[in-house]
Write an enzyme that holds these catalytic residues in place. Structure first.
Site, PDB file in Angstrom:
ATOM      1  N   ASP A  64       0.956  -1.169   0.010  1.00  0.00           N
ATOM      2  CA  ASP A  64      -0.048   0.071  -0.042  1.00  0.00           C
ATOM      3  C   ASP A  64       0.963   1.318  -0.120  1.00  0.00           C
ATOM      4  O   ASP A  64       1.246   1.517   0.983  1.00  0.00           O
ATOM      5  CB  ASP A  64      -0.848  -0.003   1.250  1.00  0.00           C
ATOM      6  CG  ASP A  64      -2.188  -0.639   0.993  1.00  0.00           C
ATOM      7  OD1 ASP A  64      -2.822  -0.288  -0.245  1.00  0.00           O
ATOM      8  OD2 ASP A  64      -3.097  -0.748   1.976  1.00  0.00           O
ATOM      9  N   ARG A  72       4.420   3.370   2.492  1.00  0.00           N
ATOM     10  CA  ARG A  72       5.147   2.448   3.726  1.00  0.00           C
ATOM     11  C   ARG A  72       6.657   2.791   3.766  1.00  0.00           C
ATOM     12  O   ARG A  72       7.314   2.606   4.789  1.00  0.00           O
ATOM     13  CB  ARG A  72       4.850   1.040   3.156  1.00  0.00           C
ATOM     14  CG  ARG A  72       3.539   0.600   3.011  1.00  0.00           C
ATOM     15  CD  ARG A  72       2.714   0.751   4.120  1.00  0.00           C
ATOM     16  NE  ARG A  72       1.594   0.172   4.148  1.00  0.00           N
ATOM     17  CZ  ARG A  72       0.758   0.408   4.917  1.00  0.00           C
ATOM     18  NH1 ARG A  72       0.590   1.397   6.018  1.00  0.00           N
ATOM     19  NH2 ARG A  72      -0.670  -0.022   4.767  1.00  0.00           N
ATOM     20  N   ARG A 147      -6.686  11.268   1.158  1.00  0.00           N
ATOM     21  CA  ARG A 147      -6.346  10.019   0.128  1.00  0.00           C
ATOM     22  C   ARG A 147      -6.971  10.231  -1.326  1.00  0.00           C
ATOM     23  O   ARG A 147      -6.628   9.794  -2.294  1.00  0.00           O
ATOM     24  CB  ARG A 147      -6.565   8.656   0.667  1.00  0.00           C
ATOM     25  CG  ARG A 147      -5.564   8.302   1.985  1.00  0.00           C
ATOM     26  CD  ARG A 147      -6.193   7.369   2.445  1.00  0.00           C
ATOM     27  NE  ARG A 147      -5.960   6.029   1.669  1.00  0.00           N
ATOM     28  CZ  ARG A 147      -6.580   5.063   2.201  1.00  0.00           C
ATOM     29  NH1 ARG A 147      -7.409   4.722   3.374  1.00  0.00           N
ATOM     30  NH2 ARG A 147      -6.539   3.766   1.440  1.00  0.00           N
ATOM     31  N   LYS A 177      -9.439   1.544  -6.079  1.00  0.00           N
ATOM     32  CA  LYS A 177     -10.183   1.227  -4.807  1.00  0.00           C
ATOM     33  C   LYS A 177     -10.921   2.503  -4.307  1.00  0.00           C
ATOM     34  O   LYS A 177     -10.527   3.646  -4.655  1.00  0.00           O
ATOM     35  CB  LYS A 177      -9.285   0.699  -3.738  1.00  0.00           C
ATOM     36  CG  LYS A 177      -7.973   1.554  -3.380  1.00  0.00           C
ATOM     37  CD  LYS A 177      -6.909   0.831  -2.318  1.00  0.00           C
ATOM     38  CE  LYS A 177      -5.980   2.023  -1.935  1.00  0.00           C
ATOM     39  NZ  LYS A 177      -4.922   1.253  -1.173  1.00  0.00           N
ATOM     40  N   HIS A 178     -11.948   2.367  -3.243  1.00  0.00           N
ATOM     41  CA  HIS A 178     -12.671   1.109  -2.826  1.00  0.00           C
ATOM     42  C   HIS A 178     -13.930   0.824  -3.572  1.00  0.00           C
ATOM     43  O   HIS A 178     -14.662   1.529  -3.137  1.00  0.00           O
ATOM     44  CB  HIS A 178     -12.737   0.914  -1.333  1.00  0.00           C
ATOM     45  CG  HIS A 178     -11.266   1.514  -0.765  1.00  0.00           C
ATOM     46  ND1 HIS A 178     -10.853   2.577  -0.483  1.00  0.00           N
ATOM     47  CD2 HIS A 178     -10.486   0.352  -0.364  1.00  0.00           C
ATOM     48  CE1 HIS A 178      -9.819   2.567  -0.066  1.00  0.00           C
ATOM     49  NE2 HIS A 178      -9.165   1.299   0.328  1.00  0.00           N
ATOM     50  N   HIS A 190     -11.893  -0.486   8.856  1.00  0.00           N
ATOM     51  CA  HIS A 190     -10.970  -1.297   9.652  1.00  0.00           C
ATOM     52  C   HIS A 190     -11.266  -1.635  11.013  1.00  0.00           C
ATOM     53  O   HIS A 190     -11.188  -2.680  11.415  1.00  0.00           O
ATOM     54  CB  HIS A 190      -9.512  -0.387   9.792  1.00  0.00           C
ATOM     55  CG  HIS A 190      -8.861  -0.380   8.499  1.00  0.00           C
ATOM     56  ND1 HIS A 190      -9.095   0.867   7.719  1.00  0.00           N
ATOM     57  CD2 HIS A 190      -7.823  -0.889   8.036  1.00  0.00           C
ATOM     58  CE1 HIS A 190      -8.181   0.964   6.728  1.00  0.00           C
ATOM     59  NE2 HIS A 190      -7.415  -0.163   6.698  1.00  0.00           N
ATOM     60  N   ASP A 260     -10.331  -6.526  -0.092  1.00  0.00           N
ATOM     61  CA  ASP A 260      -9.709  -5.682   1.095  1.00  0.00           C
ATOM     62  C   ASP A 260      -9.246  -6.700   2.132  1.00  0.00           C
ATOM     63  O   ASP A 260      -9.617  -7.862   2.125  1.00  0.00           O
ATOM     64  CB  ASP A 260     -10.462  -4.432   1.522  1.00  0.00           C
ATOM     65  CG  ASP A 260      -9.643  -3.373   2.020  1.00  0.00           C
ATOM     66  OD1 ASP A 260      -8.289  -3.614   2.307  1.00  0.00           O
ATOM     67  OD2 ASP A 260     -10.146  -2.380   2.122  1.00  0.00           O
TER      68      ASP A 260
END
Length: 360
Positions: A64, A72, A147, A177-178, A190, A260
């Site tokens: 990601d 990351r 985002r 996505k999503h 999440h 996901d």
């Protein structure tokens, strides 16, 4: 040998353990997702990716890495890619060059972002990033927020297409996505199970429009762990109506579909019942996903990863689930087709240096 390897798992640390290698060798495992804990520096990341490919060349190494707060790898030379909202704001800033100048600058900057992002990852051995976000910025969702490129689906589509062009130039595929859209709901999938009560007509006209307009450009799609009760009682990633009837048939998408993360709260409750990772994986695959992700479960022994691999193996042997050859073709199509330059060569590549100058 199975015709399809649908499981995307993770590994524990900075290098592969014997347990990691055993799991990655399993014929149902098709890839690995890397996280911040798998990063120390470029040399270590490159060695880790080489070790993964030594286990099996066809394993898809994913991450990601969108830019902004979802990136990351940020040190040891990696460029800080801006949040996608910065591109949407650039679109609106025409300055002294006249109407539309901001949009032209923004699309060029988006292509530069995609190229730099993809080229730097590929120089270290990473195959694929789960990007771009196609969700609309309604100003309500904390998990999406900056985002997203913008609120307007037309702006989102053109900026995403430009970013995907940059990824393609680097030799990397893309993932929208999503689906069909996570930006309208406040809840974070999440830790919660978001519910979007709008009609299918409203969602298709707005949030899902980028998937229609980009159907010839998208390589893969990741559906949302969001329930849209006026369409289906199950989250989109577990709904054949969303994935087969709407995404594939109505919108004409023919690429790969990733679930996901199955460890997210939005994936752990189906039809009012708490499910195991294996049950969730089979539900996603039966609904139309080609691959399923289980993230951050290799820590502390990784019993959940082993349980998923064993559970899927047993389900296959019992005939409860059958791998699909077309899904394997879609997975393999995401692997880079040309070799990438190493880091030192990339740093002096004219195209790369020019792209750096175009970043916002």
């Amino acid at each position: 040998m199975t015709p399809h390897a649908p499981l995307i798992i993770d590994v524990e640390g900075l290098s592969l353990t014997a347990v990691d290698r055993r799991r990655l060798k399993h014929p149902l495992v098709g890839g690995v997702t890397l996280f911040g804990r798998n990063w120390q520096d470029r040399e270590q990341l490159t060695k880790l990716c080489r070790a993964i490919k030594k286990v099996r060349r066809d394993l898809l190494i994913c991450v990601d890495h969108e830019g902004g707060r979802v990136q990351r790898f940020r040190t040891d030379g990696f460029t800080h890619i801006p949040a996608m909202r910065a591109l949407g704001e650039l679109w609106l800033n025409d300055g002294k060059r006249g109407e539309g100048a901001g949009a032209m600058q923004a699309t060029n900057a988006a292509t530069a972002c995609g190229f730099v992002l993809g080229a730097e990852l590929r120089a270290c051995g990473v195959d694929f990033s789960f990007t771009p976000v196609l969700d609309l910025d309604f100003g309500e969702s904390s998990v999406i927020g900056d985002r997203a490129f913008a609120r307007d689906p037309r702006v989102v589509s053109l900026l995403a297409k430009s970013l995907m062009h940059g990824l393609m130039q680097s030799g990397m595929a893309n993932c929208g996505k999503h689906f069909p859209g996570h930006g309208y709901v406040k809840a974070d999938s999440h830790v919660d199970i978001p519910v979007d009560k709008r009609s299918l007509k409203a969602i298709l006209a707005d949030d899902s429009a980028p998937y229609d307009w980009l159907s010839t450009t998208l390589c893969s799609v990741m559906p949302a762990h969001v329930i849209y009760p006026k369409v289906d009682a199950r989250p989109a990633g577990f709904s054949s109506k969303w994935l087969n009837d709407i995404l594939r048939t109505q919108l004409g998408f023919n690429g790969a579909i990733f679930s996901d993360d199955l460890s997210m709260a939005g994936a752990r409750l189906l039809d009012g019942k708490e499910v195991s990772f294996t049950e969730a994986a089979m539900a996603a695959l039966r609904a139309g996903c080609d691959m399923v992700l289980l993230c951050n479960q290799s820590l502390d022994g990784g019993q959940a990863v082993d349980a998923l691999i064993d559970g899927m193996t047993e389900a296959q042997l019992k005939g409860d689930w059958a791998p699909q050859e077309v899904s394997e073709e879609r997975r393999l199509a995401l692997l880079p087709r040309v070799a990438a330059p190493d880091w030192d060569s990339l740093m002096v590549q004219p195209e790369y240096m020019h792209a750096l100058d175009q970043l916002p």
